[in-house]
Motif scaffolding. Structure first.
Motif, PDB file in Angstrom:
ATOM      1  N   ILE A   1       8.087   1.823  16.140  1.00 11.32           N
ATOM      2  CA  ILE A   1       7.445   0.861  17.034  1.00 11.32           C
ATOM      3  C   ILE A   1       8.139  -0.496  17.056  1.00 11.32           C
ATOM      4  O   ILE A   1       7.935  -1.284  17.978  1.00 11.32           O
ATOM      5  CB  ILE A   1       5.952   0.686  16.655  1.00 11.32           C
ATOM      6  N   CYS A   2       8.999  -0.781  16.083  1.00  9.12           N
ATOM      7  CA  CYS A   2       9.629  -2.103  16.005  1.00  9.12           C
ATOM      8  C   CYS A   2      10.619  -2.294  17.162  1.00  9.12           C
ATOM      9  O   CYS A   2      11.597  -1.553  17.275  1.00  9.12           O
ATOM     10  CB  CYS A   2      10.358  -2.278  14.673  1.00  9.12           C
TER      11      CYS A   2
ATOM     12  N   GLY B   1       0.799  -1.215   0.000  1.00  8.26           N
ATOM     13  CA  GLY B   1       0.000   0.000   0.000  1.00  8.26           C
ATOM     14  C   GLY B   1       0.835   1.269   0.000  1.00  8.26           C
ATOM     15  O   GLY B   1       2.058   1.240  -0.122  1.00  8.26           O
ATOM     16  N   ILE B   2       0.151   2.396   0.168  1.00  9.61           N
ATOM     17  CA  ILE B   2       0.799   3.717   0.169  1.00  9.61           C
ATOM     18  C   ILE B   2       1.630   3.900   1.433  1.00  9.61           C
ATOM     19  O   ILE B   2       1.207   3.551   2.533  1.00  9.61           O
ATOM     20  CB  ILE B   2      -0.280   4.820   0.089  1.00  9.61           C
ATOM     21  N   CYS B   3       2.815   4.472   1.269  1.00 16.28           N
ATOM     22  CA  CYS B   3       3.651   4.828   2.412  1.00 16.28           C
ATOM     23  C   CYS B   3       3.742   6.352   2.478  1.00 16.28           C
ATOM     24  O   CYS B   3       4.137   7.000   1.507  1.00 16.28           O
ATOM     25  CB  CYS B   3       5.055   4.231   2.278  1.00 16.28           C
ATOM     26  N   ILE B   4       3.369   6.925   3.634  1.00 19.28           N
ATOM     27  CA  ILE B   4       3.419   8.383   3.787  1.00 19.28           C
ATOM     28  C   ILE B   4       4.668   8.826   4.563  1.00 19.28           C
ATOM     29  O   ILE B   4       4.763   9.979   4.980  1.00 19.28           O
ATOM     30  CB  ILE B   4       2.141   8.917   4.464  1.00 19.28           C
ATOM     31  N   LYS B   5       5.606   7.905   4.762  1.00 19.57           N
ATOM     32  CA  LYS B   5       6.898   8.203   5.422  1.00 19.57           C
ATOM     33  C   LYS B   5       6.711   8.680   6.865  1.00 19.57           C
ATOM     34  O   LYS B   5       7.504   9.466   7.387  1.00 19.57           O
ATOM     35  CB  LYS B   5       7.704   9.252   4.655  1.00 19.57           C
ATOM     36  N   CYS B   6       5.670   8.196   7.528  1.00 21.62           N
ATOM     37  CA  CYS B   6       5.402   8.636   8.896  1.00 21.62           C
ATOM     38  C   CYS B   6       6.351   8.016   9.907  1.00 21.62           C
ATOM     39  O   CYS B   6       6.491   8.510  11.026  1.00 21.62           O
ATOM     40  CB  CYS B   6       3.960   8.321   9.281  1.00 21.62           C
ATOM     41  N   HIS B   7       6.969   6.886   9.534  1.00 24.49           N
ATOM     42  CA  HIS B   7       7.938   6.184  10.377  1.00 24.49           C
ATOM     43  C   HIS B   7       7.316   5.483  11.585  1.00 24.49           C
ATOM     44  O   HIS B   7       8.031   5.103  12.514  1.00 24.49           O
ATOM     45  CB  HIS B   7       9.060   7.119  10.826  1.00 24.49           C
TER      46      HIS B   7
END
Length: 275
Positions: free
Chosen positions: A241-242, A230-236
């Protein structure tokens, strides 16, 4: 005017915007002696309903700045699903120590068009999600003192004997809105990384699915978290969270932009308040 609740409304993939919004909303609720409510529309499951606010609700509405504006994938949802019935509103935007550019007037004007009576706004420096070296101490003690002054001014502005229509409105409502900021690389040229997506260090990934559940666009494949169809908005959000630091960006244009930010924007950016 009568206020019977304060509602904190926010989009906050990594939690910085949520923290600042709720701090201000809770302190206002405490001083006004009314309950504080929360509307968190960060995740897709939370964006399935429309919200209508009565004129007795004080709405503290907060979003992060992406490329000098509001996150463009979220603007249509805000336009269609938040309605005020002459509800007083305070608009907040966070920015990663570079600049809020036009994000704050964009939010104020969007809410005004939706029936909110915007009485104030602020652009607040926050840690930049792209790098731990940028804005990592914000908000600091100086920020908190300014925030206390802002809250006191807001409480004074919300005097019960003053009708809402007589409350002065900030200049944000007539400020021009500039185009989206063009990210630059370390060489000063435009850095094009719109299609960049997070990569996964497979040996480190335990498939805990925290990244899947944190993605505000629902873009990570739950069957294979290394895939982002899907779309990635680069919010990180997935990177932050990893617990095993398995997510990262490897796109060269993106990394060049991060290097430019680290070179030029580690200075202390100024917050701006509008009353």
């Amino acid at each position: 005017m009568t206020i019977d609740n304060v509602t904190a409304v926010y989009f906050s993939p990594t939690g910085n915007t949520e923290k600042m919004c709720t701090q201000i909303a809770q302190e206002l609720a405490k001083k006004l002696r009314v309950p504080c409510r929360h509307v968190n529309f960060t995740l897709p499951a939370a964006r399935t309903r429309r919200h209508v606010f009565a004129g007795t609700s004080l709405v503290v509405f907060a979003m992060p700045t992406y490329a000098g504006r509001l996150p463009n994938k979220l603007v249509p949802f805000v336009q269609k699903n938040f309605q005020g019935l002459q509800s007083p509103a305070i608009t907040l935007v966070t920015f990663g120590n570079r600049s809020a550019d036009s994000a704050l007037p964009e939010l104020a004007q969007t809410l005004a068009q939706n029936g909110f009576y915007v009485i104030a706004g602020a652009s607040l420096a926050a840690p930049h999600v792209f790098s731990p070296r940028i804005g990592n101490t914000r908000p600091d003690a100086a920020d908190m003192r300014l925030q206390e002054d802002f809250i006191r001014a807001l409480v004074n502005k919300l005097r019960p004997q003053l009708p809402l229509t007589e409350v002065p409105r900030p200049s944000l409502l007539s400020a021009p809105i500039a185009p989206y900021y063009t990210p630059l690389g370390i060489d000063g040229k435009p850095a094009k990384f719109l299609k960049a997506k997070p990569q996964t260090n497979l040996p480190a990934c335990t498939r805990c699915l925290r990244c899947v559940n944190a993605c505000p666009m629902g873009s990570i494949n739950p069957e294979d978290p290394s895939q982002v169809p899907g779309i990635c908005i680069k919010c990180h959000a997935c990177i932050h969270i990893c617990p095993h630091h398995a997510k990262y960006f490897a796109d060269t244009a993106f990394l060049s932009h991060v290097a430019m930010l680290e070179q030029n924007y580690t200075r202390r950016a100024k917050n701006h308040y509008y009353l």
